[in-house]
Design a protein around this motif. Structure first.
Motif, PDB file in Angstrom:
ATOM      1  N   LYS A  81       0.840  -1.198   0.000  1.00 12.13           N
ATOM      2  CA  LYS A  81       0.000   0.000   0.000  1.00 12.13           C
ATOM      3  C   LYS A  81       0.874   1.246   0.000  1.00 12.13           C
ATOM      4  CE  LYS A  81      -0.719   0.487   4.981  1.00 12.13           C
ATOM      5  NZ  LYS A  81      -1.725   0.677   5.995  1.00 12.13           N
ATOM      6  N   PHE A  82       0.272   2.328  -0.481  1.00  9.99           N
ATOM      7  CA  PHE A  82       0.961   3.614  -0.482  1.00  9.99           C
ATOM      8  C   PHE A  82       1.091   4.093   0.952  1.00  9.99           C
ATOM      9  CE2 PHE A  82       0.567   8.273  -0.334  1.00  9.99           C
ATOM     10  CZ  PHE A  82       1.704   8.626  -1.040  1.00  9.99           C
ATOM     11  N   ILE A  83       2.289   4.522   1.319  1.00 12.80           N
ATOM     12  CA  ILE A  83       2.538   5.073   2.654  1.00 12.80           C
ATOM     13  C   ILE A  83       2.770   6.569   2.483  1.00 12.80           C
ATOM     14  CG2 ILE A  83       3.955   4.956   4.735  1.00 12.80           C
ATOM     15  CD1 ILE A  83       2.507   2.300   4.073  1.00 12.80           C
ATOM     16  N   ASN A  84       1.938   7.356   3.140  1.00 14.51           N
ATOM     17  CA  ASN A  84       2.019   8.809   3.033  1.00 14.51           C
ATOM     18  C   ASN A  84       3.408   9.298   3.457  1.00 14.51           C
ATOM     19  OD1 ASN A  84       1.790  11.651   3.592  1.00 14.51           O
ATOM     20  ND2 ASN A  84      -0.414  11.387   3.680  1.00 14.51           N
ATOM     21  N   PRO A  85       4.050  10.122   2.617  1.00 12.71           N
ATOM     22  CA  PRO A  85       5.390  10.630   2.954  1.00 12.71           C
ATOM     23  C   PRO A  85       5.453  11.371   4.289  1.00 12.71           C
ATOM     24  CG  PRO A  85       4.896  11.071   0.662  1.00 12.71           C
ATOM     25  CD  PRO A  85       3.628  10.539   1.273  1.00 12.71           C
ATOM     26  N   TYR A  86       4.330  11.945   4.736  1.00 12.46           N
ATOM     27  CA  TYR A  86       4.324  12.633   6.026  1.00 12.46           C
ATOM     28  C   TYR A  86       4.540  11.660   7.183  1.00 12.46           C
ATOM     29  CZ  TYR A  86       2.977  17.037   3.936  1.00 12.46           C
ATOM     30  OH  TYR A  86       2.972  18.202   3.206  1.00 12.46           O
ATOM     31  N   GLN A  87       4.395  10.355   6.920  1.00 12.09           N
ATOM     32  CA  GLN A  87       4.653   9.349   7.943  1.00 12.09           C
ATOM     33  C   GLN A  87       6.132   8.995   8.044  1.00 12.09           C
ATOM     34  OE1 GLN A  87       1.132   6.657   6.516  1.00 12.09           O
ATOM     35  NE2 GLN A  87       1.767   5.967   8.538  1.00 12.09           N
ATOM     36  N   TRP A  88       6.863   9.043   6.924  1.00  5.81           N
ATOM     37  CA  TRP A  88       8.232   8.550   6.971  1.00  5.81           C
ATOM     38  C   TRP A  88       9.313   9.582   6.667  1.00  5.81           C
ATOM     39  CZ3 TRP A  88      10.467   8.822   2.163  1.00  5.81           C
ATOM     40  CH2 TRP A  88       9.603   8.820   1.067  1.00  5.81           C
ATOM     41  N   ILE A  89       9.027  10.631   5.923  1.00  9.43           N
ATOM     42  CA  ILE A  89      10.071  11.639   5.663  1.00  9.43           C
ATOM     43  C   ILE A  89      10.569  12.288   6.955  1.00  9.43           C
ATOM     44  CG2 ILE A  89      10.517  13.905   4.629  1.00  9.43           C
ATOM     45  CD1 ILE A  89       9.192  12.951   2.091  1.00  9.43           C
ATOM     46  N   PRO A  90       9.687  12.596   7.921  1.00 11.44           N
ATOM     47  CA  PRO A  90      10.192  13.181   9.175  1.00 11.44           C
ATOM     48  C   PRO A  90      11.186  12.285   9.914  1.00 11.44           C
ATOM     49  CG  PRO A  90       7.846  13.585   8.982  1.00 11.44           C
ATOM     50  CD  PRO A  90       8.207  12.633   7.874  1.00 11.44           C
ATOM     51  N   LEU A  91      11.137  10.990   9.705  1.00 10.67           N
ATOM     52  CA  LEU A  91      12.104  10.090  10.348  1.00 10.67           C
ATOM     53  C   LEU A  91      13.524  10.367   9.864  1.00 10.67           C
ATOM     54  CD1 LEU A  91      10.116   6.728  10.026  1.00 10.67           C
ATOM     55  CD2 LEU A  91      10.235   8.251  12.014  1.00 10.67           C
ATOM     56  N   PHE A  92      13.651  10.902   8.664  1.00  6.50           N
ATOM     57  CA  PHE A  92      14.953  11.205   8.072  1.00  6.50           C
ATOM     58  C   PHE A  92      15.357  12.658   8.275  1.00  6.50           C
ATOM     59  CE2 PHE A  92      13.461   7.558   5.717  1.00  6.50           C
ATOM     60  CZ  PHE A  92      14.584   6.785   5.592  1.00  6.50           C
ATOM     61  N   ALA A  93      14.406  13.569   8.135  1.00  6.74           N
ATOM     62  CA  ALA A  93      14.757  14.991   8.071  1.00  6.74           C
ATOM     63  C   ALA A  93      14.198  15.827   9.215  1.00  6.74           C
ATOM     64  CB  ALA A  93      14.276  15.561   6.734  1.00  6.74           C
ATOM     65  N   GLY A  94      13.367  15.265  10.047  1.00  8.03           N
ATOM     66  CA  GLY A  94      12.792  16.013  11.158  1.00  8.03           C
ATOM     67  C   GLY A  94      11.333  16.371  10.905  1.00  8.03           C
ATOM     68  N   GLU A  95      10.618  16.584  11.985  1.00 12.21           N
ATOM     69  CA  GLU A  95       9.172  16.835  11.928  1.00 12.21           C
ATOM     70  C   GLU A  95       8.796  18.029  11.058  1.00 12.21           C
ATOM     71  OE1 GLU A  95       6.577  15.044  13.068  1.00 12.21           O
ATOM     72  OE2 GLU A  95       8.020  13.513  13.697  1.00 12.21           O
ATOM     73  N   ASP A  96       9.580  19.102  11.100  1.00 14.76           N
ATOM     74  CA  ASP A  96       9.223  20.335  10.398  1.00 14.76           C
ATOM     75  C   ASP A  96       9.916  20.498   9.052  1.00 14.76           C
ATOM     76  OD1 ASP A  96       7.665  21.054  12.609  1.00 14.76           O
ATOM     77  OD2 ASP A  96       9.412  21.924  13.621  1.00 14.76           O
ATOM     78  N   ALA A  97      10.725  19.545   8.657  1.00 15.90           N
ATOM     79  CA  ALA A  97      11.583  19.703   7.479  1.00 15.90           C
ATOM     80  C   ALA A  97      10.809  20.005   6.210  1.00 15.90           C
ATOM     81  CB  ALA A  97      12.442  18.462   7.280  1.00 15.90           C
ATOM     82  N   MET A  98       9.635  19.436   6.045  1.00 12.14           N
ATOM     83  CA  MET A  98       8.889  19.622   4.803  1.00 12.14           C
ATOM     84  C   MET A  98       8.321  21.040   4.690  1.00 12.14           C
ATOM     85  SD  MET A  98       7.360  15.764   4.630  1.00 12.14           S
ATOM     86  CE  MET A  98       6.228  15.944   3.319  1.00 12.14           C
ATOM     87  N   ALA A  99       8.284  21.774   5.791  1.00 10.14           N
ATOM     88  CA  ALA A  99       7.740  23.134   5.762  1.00 10.14           C
ATOM     89  C   ALA A  99       8.829  24.210   5.862  1.00 10.14           C
ATOM     90  CB  ALA A  99       6.753  23.313   6.916  1.00 10.14           C
ATOM     91  N   LEU A 100      10.078  23.805   5.966  1.00  5.88           N
ATOM     92  CA  LEU A 100      11.166  24.774   6.124  1.00  5.88           C
ATOM     93  C   LEU A 100      11.548  25.404   4.781  1.00  5.88           C
ATOM     94  CD1 LEU A 100      13.421  22.880   8.685  1.00  5.88           C
ATOM     95  CD2 LEU A 100      11.981  24.872   9.105  1.00  5.88           C
ATOM     96  N   PRO A 101      12.180  26.581   4.803  1.00  4.09           N
ATOM     97  CA  PRO A 101      12.595  27.246   3.566  1.00  4.09           C
ATOM     98  C   PRO A 101      13.593  26.416   2.763  1.00  4.09           C
ATOM     99  CG  PRO A 101      12.778  28.734   5.447  1.00  4.09           C
ATOM    100  CD  PRO A 101      12.475  27.371   5.996  1.00  4.09           C
ATOM    101  N   MET A 102      13.602  26.665   1.451  1.00  2.00           N
ATOM    102  CA  MET A 102      14.450  25.908   0.530  1.00  2.00           C
ATOM    103  C   MET A 102      15.932  25.968   0.868  1.00  2.00           C
ATOM    104  SD  MET A 102      13.282  26.041  -3.395  1.00  2.00           S
ATOM    105  CE  MET A 102      12.201  27.443  -3.542  1.00  2.00           C
ATOM    106  N   GLU A 103      16.385  27.043   1.464  1.00  2.00           N
ATOM    107  CA  GLU A 103      17.824  27.177   1.707  1.00  2.00           C
ATOM    108  C   GLU A 103      18.306  26.375   2.923  1.00  2.00           C
ATOM    109  OE1 GLU A 103      15.522  30.670   3.298  1.00  2.00           O
ATOM    110  OE2 GLU A 103      15.769  29.805   1.307  1.00  2.00           O
TER     111      GLU A 103
ATOM    112  N   ARG B 188      -2.401  -2.409  -4.412  1.00  2.00           N
ATOM    113  CA  ARG B 188      -2.143  -0.958  -4.402  1.00  2.00           C
ATOM    114  C   ARG B 188      -3.122  -0.227  -5.307  1.00  2.00           C
ATOM    115  NH1 ARG B 188       3.485   0.800  -2.601  1.00  2.00           N
ATOM    116  NH2 ARG B 188       2.886   2.792  -3.470  1.00  2.00           N
ATOM    117  N   ALA B 189      -3.444  -0.830  -6.449  1.00  2.00           N
ATOM    118  CA  ALA B 189      -4.360  -0.190  -7.406  1.00  2.00           C
ATOM    119  C   ALA B 189      -5.750   0.005  -6.810  1.00  2.00           C
ATOM    120  CB  ALA B 189      -4.437  -1.007  -8.681  1.00  2.00           C
ATOM    121  N   LYS B 190      -6.139  -0.852  -5.884  1.00  2.00           N
ATOM    122  CA  LYS B 190      -7.474  -0.760  -5.254  1.00  2.00           C
ATOM    123  C   LYS B 190      -7.497   0.180  -4.057  1.00  2.00           C
ATOM    124  CE  LYS B 190      -8.756  -5.450  -6.461  1.00  2.00           C
ATOM    125  NZ  LYS B 190      -8.986  -6.803  -5.946  1.00  2.00           N
TER     126      LYS B 190
END
Length: 194
Positions: free
Chosen positions: A58-80, A189-191
């Motif tokens: 099944k598809f796992i939402n990136p908000y579940q696993w990206i923070p494990l690598f980059a931190g809870e707020d990383a997806m909302a931080l500025p590009m720099e 996954r298709a379903k």
């Protein structure tokens, strides 16, 4: 005299949406410094982890696993910020693996750490197994073998010997196992409803 025009393989739309990311060395340094510790510590481990997420049941939402690598707020931080660049590195790797498996599966190969004339699969194998933990019950027929699945994961399971290096010829068998697992899970996954 006019300058020759330079051609690139990136479309204008891709160039407009390209985001800065970290190179392999900088990304590995970033995840090794993370506290709490990231699930994996190398690009090879990240490749295995993402591969399991991409081919899994099944598809796992990136908000579940990206923070494990980059931190809870990383997806909302500025590009720099380094954290945002780490997120872009993860997204680029995810998209690369997904596109290869979806469009050119015959070209897919796991990304193992290189050791002179061979490949060290330990990080990739560890990352792959960690990536299955988001849906362990659904992964069971593949991980443990089943009448329907047979033992399609056997080439990946063989990687669990940390002292063994994987010769290049075995990469094809492992890639084949990844493709078969993806095909097995694809109808489920298709379903999936979002």
């Amino acid at each position: 005299m006019t300058k020759p025009t330079q051609t690139t393989s990136i479309s204008p739309a891709q160039a407009a949406t390209a985001r800065p990311k970290l190179d392999d060395e900088a990304f590995e340094a970033f995840i090794r410094r993370r506290r709490p510790a990231a699930p994996v510590w190398s690009m090879s481990g990240l490749d295995g982890y993402l591969t399991a997420l991409i081919i899994g049941p099944k598809f796992i939402n990136p908000y579940q696993w990206i923070p494990l690598f980059a931190g809870e707020d990383a997806m909302a931080l500025p590009m720099e910020t380094t954290e945002h660049r780490a997120v872009q590195t993860i997204v680029a790797e995810y998209n690369r693996i997904s596109a290869t498996l979806g469009e050119r599966p015959e070209e897919y190969r796991p990304r193992f750490s290189h050791i002179t004339y061979s490949h060290d699969s330990f990080d990739w194998h560890t990352g792959f197994l960690l990536g299955t933990e988001f849906a362990p019950r659904l992964w069971n027929p593949v991980i443990r073998g089943h009448a329907v699945t047979g033992d399609i994961i056997a080439p990946i399971r063989a990687l669990c010997d940390a002292k063994k290096v994987t010769p290049p010829a075995e990469l094809i068998q492992i890639a084949g196992a990844v493709i078969k697992i993806r095909e097995y899970f694809m109808p489920r996954r298709a379903k999936q409803k979002f």
